[in-house]
Design a protein around this motif. Structure first.
Motif, PDB file in Angstrom:
ATOM      1  N   ALA A  49       0.728  -1.163   0.146  1.00 12.38           N
ATOM      2  CA  ALA A  49      -0.242   0.459   0.165  1.00 12.38           C
ATOM      3  C   ALA A  49       0.665   1.626  -0.177  1.00 12.38           C
ATOM      4  O   ALA A  49       1.663   1.605   1.221  1.00 12.38           O
ATOM      5  N   SER A  50       1.165   1.535  -0.993  1.00 11.30           N
ATOM      6  CA  SER A  50       2.324   2.961  -1.219  1.00 11.30           C
ATOM      7  C   SER A  50       1.787   3.985  -1.212  1.00 11.30           C
ATOM      8  O   SER A  50       0.540   4.316  -1.339  1.00 11.30           O
ATOM      9  N   GLY A  51       1.985   5.305  -1.294  1.00 13.83           N
ATOM     10  CA  GLY A  51       1.434   6.456  -1.169  1.00 13.83           C
ATOM     11  C   GLY A  51       0.834   7.218  -2.163  1.00 13.83           C
ATOM     12  O   GLY A  51      -0.754   7.413  -2.267  1.00 13.83           O
ATOM     13  N   PRO A  52       1.095   6.728  -3.482  1.00 13.51           N
ATOM     14  CA  PRO A  52       0.264   7.428  -4.478  1.00 13.51           C
ATOM     15  C   PRO A  52      -0.884   6.312  -4.694  1.00 13.51           C
ATOM     16  O   PRO A  52      -2.108   6.264  -5.334  1.00 13.51           O
ATOM     17  N   GLY A  82      -4.251   7.481  -4.976  1.00 15.77           N
ATOM     18  CA  GLY A  82      -5.711   7.282  -6.135  1.00 15.77           C
ATOM     19  C   GLY A  82      -6.803   6.818  -5.749  1.00 15.77           C
ATOM     20  O   GLY A  82      -7.643   6.620  -6.112  1.00 15.77           O
ATOM     21  N   ASP A  83      -6.784   5.719  -4.637  1.00 14.66           N
ATOM     22  CA  ASP A  83      -8.058   5.081  -3.783  1.00 14.66           C
ATOM     23  C   ASP A  83      -9.211   6.238  -3.532  1.00 14.66           C
ATOM     24  O   ASP A  83      -9.976   6.136  -2.959  1.00 14.66           O
ATOM     25  N   SER A 117      -2.323   6.094 -10.903  1.00 14.78           N
ATOM     26  CA  SER A 117      -1.676   6.556 -10.187  1.00 14.78           C
ATOM     27  C   SER A 117      -0.187   6.314  -9.865  1.00 14.78           C
ATOM     28  O   SER A 117       1.067   6.498  -9.580  1.00 14.78           O
ATOM     29  N   VAL A 118       0.262   4.617  -9.599  1.00 16.56           N
ATOM     30  CA  VAL A 118       1.561   4.386  -9.284  1.00 16.56           C
ATOM     31  C   VAL A 118       2.319   4.156 -10.112  1.00 16.56           C
ATOM     32  O   VAL A 118       3.753   4.601 -10.194  1.00 16.56           O
ATOM     33  N   ILE A 119       1.919   3.339 -10.921  1.00 19.36           N
ATOM     34  CA  ILE A 119       2.819   3.296 -12.533  1.00 19.36           C
ATOM     35  C   ILE A 119       3.407   4.889 -12.687  1.00 19.36           C
ATOM     36  O   ILE A 119       4.395   4.991 -13.164  1.00 19.36           O
ATOM     37  N   ARG A 120       2.380   5.604 -12.896  1.00 18.19           N
ATOM     38  CA  ARG A 120       3.277   7.423 -13.648  1.00 18.19           C
ATOM     39  C   ARG A 120       3.803   7.836 -12.229  1.00 18.19           C
ATOM     40  O   ARG A 120       5.075   8.623 -12.241  1.00 18.19           O
ATOM     41  N   TRP A 121       3.338   7.724 -10.833  1.00 18.06           N
ATOM     42  CA  TRP A 121       4.609   8.320  -9.888  1.00 18.06           C
ATOM     43  C   TRP A 121       5.999   7.406  -9.840  1.00 18.06           C
ATOM     44  O   TRP A 121       7.113   7.882  -9.290  1.00 18.06           O
TER      45      TRP A 121
END
Length: 486
Positions: free
Chosen positions: A84-87, A91-92, A361-365
């Protein structure tokens, strides 16, 4: 709650989460509460009048937090990572704030089209075949979990095997699905739900050394079932089993499926995302040539919080044939043109959340480089742990261990097998009860092995080193307490 109240309390919630993550290492990994303790601390009836949100946050920390087993703790090694990362969290949050119900393209075009983009992005990062892209004959869809993905794959396979009659007439013939003893239990559940029943699940032998499915035994079972008039529906090959991360020979199994016209589903729930690293692309051997469907979980090892499983199919027609129903209240001009994707036809429920936002969000961050770095860190730490265990005469490592999971066994000289397994379980219980780490076990060839799964967002080398030293210390202490030892 007005927008201004939401702004104020929202900042409090983000601060609470940030403080929680910052102080997580000081918490015991496993919850220390007793059964029923949380329920007894909560009022039996709901409040008659509304309460300030600060009271909710107070009870969150006072009552609920002690009942949390901390999956994001850096010393959580029990199950595969549930990153569970920040981005992903942000996003959630955006998804929740928008409150989109993305059952149809028309109910929020961005919800559908962003999903088609991110699943195509991920397919490219994993080097999956072009037919899995949403602009080809197949496509990808975000499911809640691999259990749902496997069920959807089975329903599509059943539709194809039944010539399209199953959706209208139900399961009127004997159908079978083929798994191994190492296949996830969700496949048997899928067989029950789909109407095959447990009797329709055939268990294929595995290689005793690698625990990989045996293509020769699969062929023998298929011959046996054909002689009995049974219709084979699907073979499930696993890439990275839950027990030991065994990898089934997808190419060899796929060749058998191709000969017999059987759907091949590849369940790569844990290990699949590792193929984002070019040096781990061997995990996908045979997928491009033979797989009819493929699933993997970004919510395990790819920094995206639960729930987020991606299922791809090489041909979408059987899936849509199995699941598409068009009541009048869902009819609309965009759907009627056939030019849009309506993801409600790609899953069991009608409604669906805007899950693509967190993966986007994850892929972009992180970018591809950051995602690869995270996978490589987990693999490197696991290989270091395996080397330390191998070098200690008091332990032995289960081979192979190519990814982030290490299975191993403490040795108890002089103890019969059953007593040794009991001692191993006792060791695990002592380690988990300490609060400093959390691990699980499995059984291979009837013997208990301990499992350490590495790959958490916050896990660093020092956490793995501390866990290993704790294991060694507890093992030595427990060995000294056994009869015949001093």
């Amino acid at each position: 709650m007005s927008p201004e109240e939401f702004r104020r309390h929202g900042k409090q919630v983000v601060d609470w989460i940030a403080d929680y993550l910052a102080g997580l290492e000081s918490q015991p990994v496993m919850s220390q509460v007793k059964p029923g303790e949380i329920r007894r601390a909560l009022p039996p009836e709901p409040p008659e009048h509304g309460e300030p949100f600060e009271a909710v946050l107070t009870d969150l920390g006072r009552i609920l937090l002690p009942g949390i087993t901390h999956w994001q703790h850096p010393s959580f090694f029990a199950y595969f990572p549930s990153n569970a990362s920040g981005p992903a969290v942000l996003g959630d949050l955006i998804s929740s704030g928008l409150g989109v119900q993305g059952m149809l393209w028309v109910t929020s075009p961005a919800c559908t089209e962003l999903e088609t983009v991110v699943v195509d992005w991920l397919a490219g990062l994993l080097d999956l075949p072009a037919r899995f892209r949403t602009d080809a004959a197949g496509g990808g869809v975000i499911q809640d979990s691999a259990s749902s993905a496997c069920l959807i794959a089975l329903l599509a396979a059943l539709h194809r095997a039944g010539g399209g009659q199953v959706a209208a007439e139900g399961v009127t013939r004997r159908y079978t699905m083929y798994v191994s003893s190492q296949t996830h239990s969700s496949l048997e559940k899928a067989a029950r739900i789909a109407g095959l029943g447990t009797a329709g699940v055939r268990v294929v032998d595995v290689d005793p050394d690698t625990l990989a499915m045996d293509p020769g035994h699969l062929r023998a079972l298929l011959d046996e079932d054909a002689a009995a008039g049974v219709v084979p529906v699907m073979v499930c090959a696993t890439v990275g089993t839950t027990s030991t991360t065994a990898v089934d020979p997808v190419a060899a199994l796929g060749a058998v499926c191709r000969e017999r016209g059987i759907w091949l589903h590849v369940d790569a729930a844990y290990a699949g995302v590792a193929a984002i690293c070019p040096e781990l692309r061997w995990l996908n051997d045979g997928v491009a040539e033979y797989a009819d469907s493929y699933s993997t979980n970004p919510h395990k090892w790819l920094l995206t919080n639960f729930d987020c499983t991606v299922l791809w199919v090489g041909e979408r027609a059987p899936l849509l044939g199995a699941l598409s129903i068009q009541p009048e209240f869902l009819r609309n001009a965009a759907t009627s043109t056939g030019s849009v994707v309506d993801y409600r036809d790609w899953q069991v429920p009608l409604g669906r959340r805007f899950r693509a936002l967190k993966l986007w969000s994850v892929i972009r961050w992180y970018g591809a480089e950051g995602l690869r770095a995270h996978i490589r860190d987990g693999v490197r730490l696991a290989q270091d742990l395996a080397s330390w265990i191998s070098a200690d005469p008091g332990f032995e490592v289960w081979e192979p261990h190519p990814l982030g999971l290490v299975c191993f066994r403490p040795l108890w000289p002089g103890l019969p097998a059953a007593e040794a397994d009991h001692a191993t379980m006792r060791l695990m219980e002592l380690l988990n009860a300490s609060g400093s780490m959390y691990m699980t076990h499995t059984k291979v060839a009837g013997r208990v092995l301990l499992r350490m799964a590495i790959g958490g967002v916050a896990t660093q080398r020092r956490h793995v080193e501390q866990a290993w030293e704790h294991i060694r210390w507890e093992h030595a202490a427990l060995s000294a307490s056994l009869p015949g030892h001093s």
